[in-house]
Design an enzyme around this catalytic site. Structure first.
Site, PDB file in Angstrom:
ATOM      1  N   PRO A  90      46.364  69.615  58.196  1.00  0.00           N
ATOM      2  CG  PRO A  90      46.469  67.562  56.744  1.00  0.00           C
ATOM      3  CD  PRO A  90      45.522  68.629  57.546  1.00  0.00           C
ATOM      4  N   GLY A 140      42.167  67.486  53.696  1.00  0.00           N
ATOM      5  CA  GLY A 140      41.069  67.883  52.755  1.00  0.00           C
ATOM      6  C   GLY A 140      41.508  68.244  51.550  1.00  0.00           C
ATOM      7  CD1 TRP A 168      41.032  68.846  64.066  1.00  0.00           C
ATOM      8  CD2 TRP A 168      41.541  70.741  63.130  1.00  0.00           C
ATOM      9  NE1 TRP A 168      41.180  69.889  64.933  1.00  0.00           N
ATOM     10  CE2 TRP A 168      41.386  70.956  64.308  1.00  0.00           C
ATOM     11  CE3 TRP A 168      41.809  71.996  62.200  1.00  0.00           C
ATOM     12  CZ2 TRP A 168      41.276  72.373  64.858  1.00  0.00           C
ATOM     13  CZ3 TRP A 168      41.694  72.983  62.696  1.00  0.00           C
ATOM     14  CH2 TRP A 168      41.451  73.487  64.040  1.00  0.00           C
ATOM     15  CB  ALA A 198      48.159  75.940  57.941  1.00  0.00           C
ATOM     16  CE1 TYR A 258      33.184  70.501  60.473  1.00  0.00           C
ATOM     17  CE2 TYR A 258      33.751  68.610  58.890  1.00  0.00           C
ATOM     18  CZ  TYR A 258      33.998  69.648  59.967  1.00  0.00           C
ATOM     19  OH  TYR A 258      34.967  69.194  60.943  1.00  0.00           O
TER      20      TYR A 258
HETATM   21  N1  LIG Z   1      37.788  68.747  64.408  1.00  0.00           N
HETATM   22  C1  LIG Z   1      37.902  69.942  64.121  1.00  0.00           C
HETATM   23  O1  LIG Z   1      37.550  70.958  64.790  1.00  0.00           O
HETATM   24  C2  LIG Z   1      38.317  70.080  62.633  1.00  0.00           C
HETATM   25  C3  LIG Z   1      38.509  71.397  62.222  1.00  0.00           C
HETATM   26  C4  LIG Z   1      38.753  71.431  60.988  1.00  0.00           C
HETATM   27  C5  LIG Z   1      39.092  70.423  60.077  1.00  0.00           C
HETATM   28  N2  LIG Z   1      38.500  69.243  60.567  1.00  0.00           N
HETATM   29  C6  LIG Z   1      38.631  67.994  59.539  1.00  0.00           C
HETATM   30  O2  LIG Z   1      39.815  67.805  58.978  1.00  0.00           O
HETATM   31  C7  LIG Z   1      39.753  67.739  57.582  1.00  0.00           C
HETATM   32  C8  LIG Z   1      41.058  68.438  56.836  1.00  0.00           C
HETATM   33  O3  LIG Z   1      41.143  69.652  57.403  1.00  0.00           O
HETATM   34  P1  LIG Z   1      41.450  70.567  56.451  1.00  0.00           P
HETATM   35  O4  LIG Z   1      40.525  70.840  55.279  1.00  0.00           O
HETATM   36  O5  LIG Z   1      41.577  72.259  57.014  1.00  0.00           O
HETATM   37  O6  LIG Z   1      42.935  70.294  55.825  1.00  0.00           O
HETATM   38  P2  LIG Z   1      43.994  71.156  55.148  1.00  0.00           P
HETATM   39  O7  LIG Z   1      44.911  70.068  54.262  1.00  0.00           O
HETATM   40  O8  LIG Z   1      44.768  71.955  56.167  1.00  0.00           O
HETATM   41  O9  LIG Z   1      43.297  72.170  54.047  1.00  0.00           O
HETATM   42  C9  LIG Z   1      42.846  71.709  52.978  1.00  0.00           C
HETATM   43  C10 LIG Z   1      42.951  72.930  51.996  1.00  0.00           C
HETATM   44  O10 LIG Z   1      44.040  73.044  51.619  1.00  0.00           O
HETATM   45  C11 LIG Z   1      44.010  73.495  50.114  1.00  0.00           C
HETATM   46  N3  LIG Z   1      44.777  72.202  49.398  1.00  0.00           N
HETATM   47  C12 LIG Z   1      44.635  70.868  49.822  1.00  0.00           C
HETATM   48  N4  LIG Z   1      45.729  70.193  49.275  1.00  0.00           N
HETATM   49  C13 LIG Z   1      46.422  70.879  48.480  1.00  0.00           C
HETATM   50  C14 LIG Z   1      47.369  70.869  47.445  1.00  0.00           C
HETATM   51  N5  LIG Z   1      47.816  69.562  47.230  1.00  0.00           N
HETATM   52  N6  LIG Z   1      47.803  72.075  46.807  1.00  0.00           N
HETATM   53  C15 LIG Z   1      47.154  73.192  47.062  1.00  0.00           C
HETATM   54  N7  LIG Z   1      46.279  73.443  48.226  1.00  0.00           N
HETATM   55  C16 LIG Z   1      45.774  72.459  48.794  1.00  0.00           C
HETATM   56  C17 LIG Z   1      42.777  73.276  49.654  1.00  0.00           C
HETATM   57  O11 LIG Z   1      42.249  74.639  49.741  1.00  0.00           O
HETATM   58  P3  LIG Z   1      41.750  75.545  48.559  1.00  0.00           P
HETATM   59  O12 LIG Z   1      40.009  75.090  48.520  1.00  0.00           O
HETATM   60  O13 LIG Z   1      42.049  76.816  48.929  1.00  0.00           O
HETATM   61  O14 LIG Z   1      42.092  74.754  47.097  1.00  0.00           O
HETATM   62  C18 LIG Z   1      41.949  72.248  50.756  1.00  0.00           C
HETATM   63  O15 LIG Z   1      40.777  72.255  50.680  1.00  0.00           O
HETATM   64  C19 LIG Z   1      38.486  68.533  57.336  1.00  0.00           C
HETATM   65  O16 LIG Z   1      37.793  68.156  55.970  1.00  0.00           O
HETATM   66  C20 LIG Z   1      37.596  68.049  58.496  1.00  0.00           C
HETATM   67  O17 LIG Z   1      37.034  67.034  58.227  1.00  0.00           O
HETATM   68  C21 LIG Z   1      38.070  69.008  61.720  1.00  0.00           C
END
Ligand SMILES: NC(=O)c1ccc[n+]([C@@H]2O[C@H](COP(=O)([O-])OP(=O)(O)OC[C@H]3O[C@@H](n4cnc5c(N)ncnc54)[C@H](OP(=O)(O)O)[C@@H]3O)[C@@H](O)[C@H]2O)c1
Length: 336
Positions: free
Chosen positions: A218, A296, A216, A220, A54
């Site tokens: 949740p 995230g 992860w 998308a 990261y």
């Molecule tokens: N093991 C693995 O391969 C793997 C892969 C991916 C992630 N992860 C872990 O899982 C964590 C979460 O995954 P993710 O970040 O992809 O989660 P996610 O919830 O799918 O996406 C987060 C993104 O969605 C948007 N968002 C979040 N809350 C919002 C809201 N209330 N309203 C509008 N947009 C919102 C933001 O994007 P904008 O920046 O566009 O505002 C934010 O950066 C990561 O930080 C990481 O630690 C692990």
């Protein structure tokens, strides 16, 4: 906050956890990250996720810096790192990684662990995961190396992320045969577009082998929160430098269908007096196979909104759940 056991372990993890992928060091500077970390911790979140890859290790440095600034006691939280991809360079941002600086060899797993410990500024990792399987990897080498790191007190629990179940079962069988500490968790994607691994493929791990799942993306990457309803907004995740590949990854050639599905979730969310982000998180939280839903956020406001999913979860009854699932099935074939 609610807490669930990490599978058959008695470790209690918060059902919502906070990750640092893409956001730390891009949308969140150290100050913004610290605000989010403080908010998450004050709301009872006790698990914070990162990985060597990261932002080339920068996300781990920022998480460590935040923890120090906020003065959390080491026994009050858990952190994870993931190994495989390296930091993407030869520690200097200019020259590419050398072959020994990535992969799942004993050398790289050991080095990666030491480097993560230094970047975080802690003495042990709570979770150390093999970020993906690697072609030609040695199950024996991985299992013995993880066992050694645990014996040395540098790692407490280990696991995998997005491994085919057959490979995880091979790891478990090897560890059992050699009396090694087996993997305890998987970290798969789980959201309304991606259900198959968690709901079907990984069930033997959960039911028969006491695995915990820390899931992860949740939302998308924001699609389910409506972030892409009207095109790609400036400042959204898809505009992050170096992440041009993410568009194809999150939409999988179904951009229109996925956005249409996300739009339709709004009516259901309105019925509950919730936002779409809260609805999609509440849906994931209701799955008892999931130990913790990794969220995230690229701002404190998003994080605060997402924490509200805990209040929405009890109101998401079976009829609303099937309404949600029907919307998803009719608008976009679900991967399950
Ligand atoms: N093991 C693995 O391969 C793997 C892969 C991916 C992630 N992860 C872990 O899982 C964590 C979460 O995954 P993710 O970040 O992809 O989660 P996610 O919830 O799918 O996406 C987060 C993104 O969605 C948007 N968002 C979040 N809350 C919002 C809201 N209330 N309203 C509008 N947009 C919102 C933001 O994007 P904008 O920046 O566009 O505002 C934010 O950066 C990561 O930080 C990481 O630690 C692990």
């Amino acid at each position: 906050m609610l807490y669930r056991s990490l599978g058959s372990s008695s470790l209690q993890l918060s059902v919502l956890s906070f990750g640092s992928w893409i956001t730390f060091g891009t949308r969140l500077d150290q100050r913004g990250a610290n605000e989010c970390l403080a908010c998450a911790y004050d709301h009872g979140i006790n698990f914070f996720d990162s990985a060597e890859v990261y932002l080339g290790g920068q996300a781990e440095r920022m998480l460590g810096e935040g923890i120090r600034t906020l003065g959390w006691p080491r026994d009050g939280y858990c952190i994870s790192s993931k190994v495989l991809f390296g930091t993407g360079d030869n520690h200097d941002v200019r020259s590419p990684a050398r072959p020994t600086q990535q992969g799942l060899s004993r050398k790289h797993i050991t080095e990666a662990c030491h480097q993560s410990l230094r970047r975080f500024g802690v003495e042990y990792l709570d979770f150390f995961l093999c970020h993906r399987p690697e072609p030609g990897m040695s199950i024996a080498e991985i299992a013995w190396t993880m066992n050694t790191l645990i014996q040395q007190g540098k790692v407490l629990y280990w696991g995998t992320s997005e491994w085919p179940v057959a490979d995880v079962l091979a790891l478990i069988a090897f560890c059992k045969h050699h009396h090694l500490i087996p993997p305890q968790l998987e970290q798969p994607q789980y959201n309304l577009f991606h259900r198959q691994r968690v709901e079907d493929e990984y069930q033997p791990l959960v039911q028969e082998h006491g695995f915990g799942l820390t899931t992860w993306s949740p939302l998308a990457s924001g699609i389910l929160a409506g972030r892409y309803d009207v095109g790609t907004a400036p400042g959204s995740r898809l505009t992050t430098e170096g992440f041009a590949w993410l568009e194809a990854f999150i939409f999988e050639n179904k951009r229109e269908a996925r956005i249409a599905a996300a739009r339709q979730l709004k009516d259901i969310a309105d019925e509950l007096g919730a936002t779409r982000a809260q609805l999609a998180l509440a849906w994931a939280l209701q799955n008892r196979s999931v130990t913790s839903v990794l969220i995230g956020a690229s701002s404190l406001k998003q994080l605060q909104e997402n924490l509200g999913a805990l209040d929405v979860m009890p109101h998401l009854d079976s009829s609303l759940r099937s309404k949600i699932e029907q919307v998803m099935e009719s608008s976009s074939p679900i991967m399950r």
